[in-house]
Design a protein around this motif. Structure first.
Motif, PDB file in Angstrom:
ATOM      1  N   THR A 264      37.083  24.558  62.376  1.00 50.55           N
ATOM      2  CA  THR A 264      36.855  25.352  61.169  1.00 50.55           C
ATOM      3  C   THR A 264      35.878  24.644  60.243  1.00 50.55           C
ATOM      4  OG1 THR A 264      38.742  24.311  60.049  1.00 50.55           O
ATOM      5  CG2 THR A 264      39.183  26.314  61.291  1.00 50.55           C
TER       6      THR A 264
ATOM      7  N   ARG B 168      43.803  23.372  62.060  1.00 56.46           N
ATOM      8  CA  ARG B 168      42.525  23.481  61.351  1.00 56.46           C
ATOM      9  C   ARG B 168      41.331  23.120  62.232  1.00 56.46           C
ATOM     10  NH1 ARG B 168      43.584  20.727  55.398  1.00 56.46           N
ATOM     11  NH2 ARG B 168      45.474  21.897  54.865  1.00 56.46           N
TER      12      ARG B 168
ATOM     13  N   ARG C 267      38.617  29.892  59.115  1.00 55.46           N
ATOM     14  CA  ARG C 267      39.241  30.217  60.395  1.00 55.46           C
ATOM     15  C   ARG C 267      38.383  29.778  61.582  1.00 55.46           C
ATOM     16  NH1 ARG C 267      43.365  34.043  59.915  1.00 55.46           N
ATOM     17  NH2 ARG C 267      43.626  34.922  57.823  1.00 55.46           N
TER      18      ARG C 267
ATOM     19  N   ARG D 118      51.591  27.782  52.983  1.00 60.87           N
ATOM     20  CA  ARG D 118      52.414  28.881  53.480  1.00 60.87           C
ATOM     21  C   ARG D 118      53.037  28.531  54.824  1.00 60.87           C
ATOM     22  NH1 ARG D 118      49.531  34.496  54.698  1.00 60.87           N
ATOM     23  NH2 ARG D 118      48.791  33.241  56.460  1.00 60.87           N
ATOM     24  N   ALA D 119      52.251  27.862  55.695  1.00 60.05           N
ATOM     25  CA  ALA D 119      52.804  27.454  56.991  1.00 60.05           C
ATOM     26  C   ALA D 119      53.914  26.432  56.815  1.00 60.05           C
ATOM     27  CB  ALA D 119      51.681  26.880  57.867  1.00 60.05           C
TER      28      ALA D 119
ATOM     29  N   TRP E  81      41.129  28.050  50.857  1.00 57.31           N
ATOM     30  CA  TRP E  81      41.874  28.939  51.746  1.00 57.31           C
ATOM     31  C   TRP E  81      42.772  28.138  52.685  1.00 57.31           C
ATOM     32  CZ3 TRP E  81      42.676  33.833  51.026  1.00 57.31           C
ATOM     33  CH2 TRP E  81      41.738  34.618  50.368  1.00 57.31           C
ATOM     34  N   GLN E  82      42.262  27.060  53.228  1.00 60.24           N
ATOM     35  CA  GLN E  82      43.058  26.268  54.174  1.00 60.24           C
ATOM     36  C   GLN E  82      44.265  25.624  53.498  1.00 60.24           C
ATOM     37  OE1 GLN E  82      40.577  23.511  56.346  1.00 60.24           O
ATOM     38  NE2 GLN E  82      39.956  25.083  57.796  1.00 60.24           N
TER      39      GLN E  82
ATOM     40  N   ALA F 294      45.871  26.863  50.919  1.00 62.59           N
ATOM     41  CA  ALA F 294      46.850  27.936  50.697  1.00 62.59           C
ATOM     42  C   ALA F 294      47.558  28.304  51.993  1.00 62.59           C
ATOM     43  CB  ALA F 294      46.141  29.158  50.107  1.00 62.59           C
ATOM     44  N   TRP F 295      46.802  28.416  53.095  1.00 56.52           N
ATOM     45  CA  TRP F 295      47.436  28.755  54.370  1.00 56.52           C
ATOM     46  C   TRP F 295      48.309  27.620  54.881  1.00 56.52           C
ATOM     47  CZ3 TRP F 295      42.116  30.701  56.527  1.00 56.52           C
ATOM     48  CH2 TRP F 295      41.820  31.928  55.931  1.00 56.52           C
ATOM     49  N   GLY F 296      47.900  26.377  54.624  1.00 57.69           N
ATOM     50  CA  GLY F 296      48.728  25.239  55.040  1.00 57.69           C
ATOM     51  C   GLY F 296      50.051  25.194  54.294  1.00 57.69           C
TER      52      GLY F 296
ATOM     53  N   TYR G 144      50.091  24.712  61.624  1.00 53.19           N
ATOM     54  CA  TYR G 144      48.809  25.237  61.153  1.00 53.19           C
ATOM     55  C   TYR G 144      47.700  24.365  61.722  1.00 53.19           C
ATOM     56  CZ  TYR G 144      44.983  26.595  58.081  1.00 53.19           C
ATOM     57  OH  TYR G 144      43.781  27.027  57.599  1.00 53.19           O
TER      58      TYR G 144
ATOM     59  N   TRP H  86      36.018  32.539  53.616  1.00 54.30           N
ATOM     60  CA  TRP H  86      37.258  33.023  54.247  1.00 54.30           C
ATOM     61  C   TRP H  86      37.144  32.969  55.764  1.00 54.30           C
ATOM     62  CZ3 TRP H  86      38.563  37.261  57.344  1.00 54.30           C
ATOM     63  CH2 TRP H  86      39.934  37.520  57.455  1.00 54.30           C
TER      64      TRP H  86
END
Length: 463
Positions: free
Chosen positions: A149, A146, A43, A136-137, A129-130, A132-134, A144, A39
């Motif tokens: 990272t 990266r 980041r 969402r963005a 994680w990336q 999922a965050w991508g 987003y 996690w």
């Protein structure tokens, strides 16, 4: 063998609840730290890499704790190293065992591919994680980034830089740690930081060495000479078929025997480092150096260095190199002096424990019966392997500790017999064997675990 089996049974029956608890705690901490590292690494690469060694350190803490839990039931070891009774002494002994065990444990951890497995798990989870965050963005219509990272470990400036910083910090603690203020909690925090820095630089160094070996091996496999060797082997075995069978058999034996023999010996080495050095396991001295040889000339040049500079070089050599590898060498000497029968019996029992672990996995899979692979077996296989490992490791630790205790007891008996033959009936007092001849006392110190751990603490304070 029967006496060794009885030692193992006594240790396991008396300590299995504590062993099971420590193994469960270490496995859970290892899993959670890897998830946290993924996690954080999704980041920032630096944060993820700094957390990765903590996962291996969590397992090492659990194994050291299990070894020390078993120590109370090891009469051979108690003969040369009484148990510490004071709380501060117990914490100091645990810290010494932890610091000494980092190098051989991480070397074993890397050699058997566990570091690479941790890195693969860390990388896959971080990419998850990336993703999922991508997504969402993308849904929210925001950017987003990266960059900076994950950054898989390898021969790169980031990994080498972190290794150098950790090594420098660990050296600074060994050099100036004794000067830190002794206020409540300061020394304890400093010691925890020292353990982490030691684990960090050894972990990164082990991974870099593994990566470098893989690069060199890949390069060798692509050379023309390797192709010529393969052609030679094919030509020879084509003319004489039994020779091909013999060639393949030798390669199979070397490959399998290496894993079968080296793994239990590696664990016994770790136990030797945790428990301390062997009784009288002194390193052999160089002798018979020919005059005019390279070694003689090197000694002469070293003797010509001013005394103050020589002392400084000796301090650095002791703190940076000798202090780390002396316990490992002493454990190897201990195994050598134990005799082939005891070590062969230990290797056999170690292999049988591993064989039983595999059968437990097979029995567990058969108990669940047929199920879908992606929906059931992918998550269930991880749980099954974890449960079986947690159940079997206490037995394995009991086998290792009982073998070490039997080895130390055998060496003590040899020392007692030698003292009795030379000086008459010995009188045992703590870690001293005293013989009486014609009214005179002849004392011979048995350099046991407690003495070596005290020496190691003195080196830590003096360095």
């Amino acid at each position: 063998m029967p006496s060794l089996l009885s030692r193992i049974a006594r240790l396991w029956l008396a300590r299995w609840p504590a062993l099971l608890a420590w193994m469960l705690a270490g496995t859970l901490a290892h899993f959670l730290v890897l998830k946290l590292a993924a996690w954080v690494g999704a980041r920032t690469a630096v944060g993820g890499i700094l957390l990765l060694p903590v996962a291996a350190l969590a397992l090492l803490v659990a194994y050291v704790a299990m070894f020390l839990v078993l120590r109370d039931g090891m009469p051979g070891l108690r003969t040369v190293s009484p148990l510490p009774t004071d709380g501060a002494e117990r914490r100091s002994a645990f810290l010494d065992s932890l610091l000494g065990g980092i190098l051989p444990f991480v070397a074993f951890y890397a050699a058997w591919g566990f570091i690479r497995q941790d890195v693969i798990s860390y990388t896959n989870d971080a990419f998850g994680w990336q993703i999922a965050w991508g997504l969402r963005a993308a849904v929210e219509g925001t950017a987003y980034d990266r960059s900076g990272t994950i950054s898989d470990l390898g021969i790169n400036p980031l990994t080498i830089g972190l290794l150098a910083i950790a090594f420098a910090g660990r050296w600074a603690y060994k050099r100036f740690g004794a000067r830190l203020p002794r206020r409540a909690g300061t020394a304890r925090v400093a010691s925890v930081i020292a353990v982490y820095l030691e684990a960090l630089w050894v972990y990164l160094a082990a991974y870099l060495v593994t990566d470098l070996v893989a690069v060199v091996t890949g390069w060798v496999q692509t050379r023309q000479g390797t192709a010529w060797l393969a052609d030679l082997r094919g030509g020879m075995t084509g003319w004489l078929t039994p020779l091909g069978y013999a060639w393949d058999a030798v390669g199979l034996v070397l490959t399998e025997a290496g894993g079968i023999v080296l793994l239990p010996l590696a664990w016994l080495t770790i136990a030797g480092v945790v428990y301390g050095q062997a009784v009288k396991a002194a390193a052999p001295q160089l002798s018979g150096v020919r005059e005019g040889s390279r070694l003689a000339r090197a000694r002469a040049r070293y003797a010509a260095i001013p005394g103050r500079a020589r002392r400084r070089i000796s301090d650095y050599w002791e703190s940076l190199v000798v202090g780390r590898f002396r316990p490992v060498w002493a454990a190897i000497v201990l195994m050598w002096r134990a005799g082939p029968l005891l070590i062969a019996g230990y290797v056999l029992l170690f292999v049988l424990v591993g064989f039983g672990q595999q059968w437990l996995l097979v029995a567990g899979s058969r108990a669940f019966g047929p199920h879908e692979l992606p929906s059931f077996w992918v998550p269930a296989s991880f749980a099954l392997v974890t449960v079986v490992t947690v159940l079997v490791e206490p037995v394995r630790m009991s086998v290792i500790a009982a073998t070490y205790d039997a080895t130390v007891a055998r060496l003590v008996r040899r020392e007692d017999a030698a003292a009795s033959a030379a000086h008459g009936e010995p009188e045992v007092r703590g870690d001293l064997v005293v013989g009486r001849v014609a009214g005179e006392d002849h004392g011979e110190v048995l350099r046991g675990v407690s003495g070596e751990q005290h020496e190691r603490r003195e080196v830590e304070r003096g360095a």
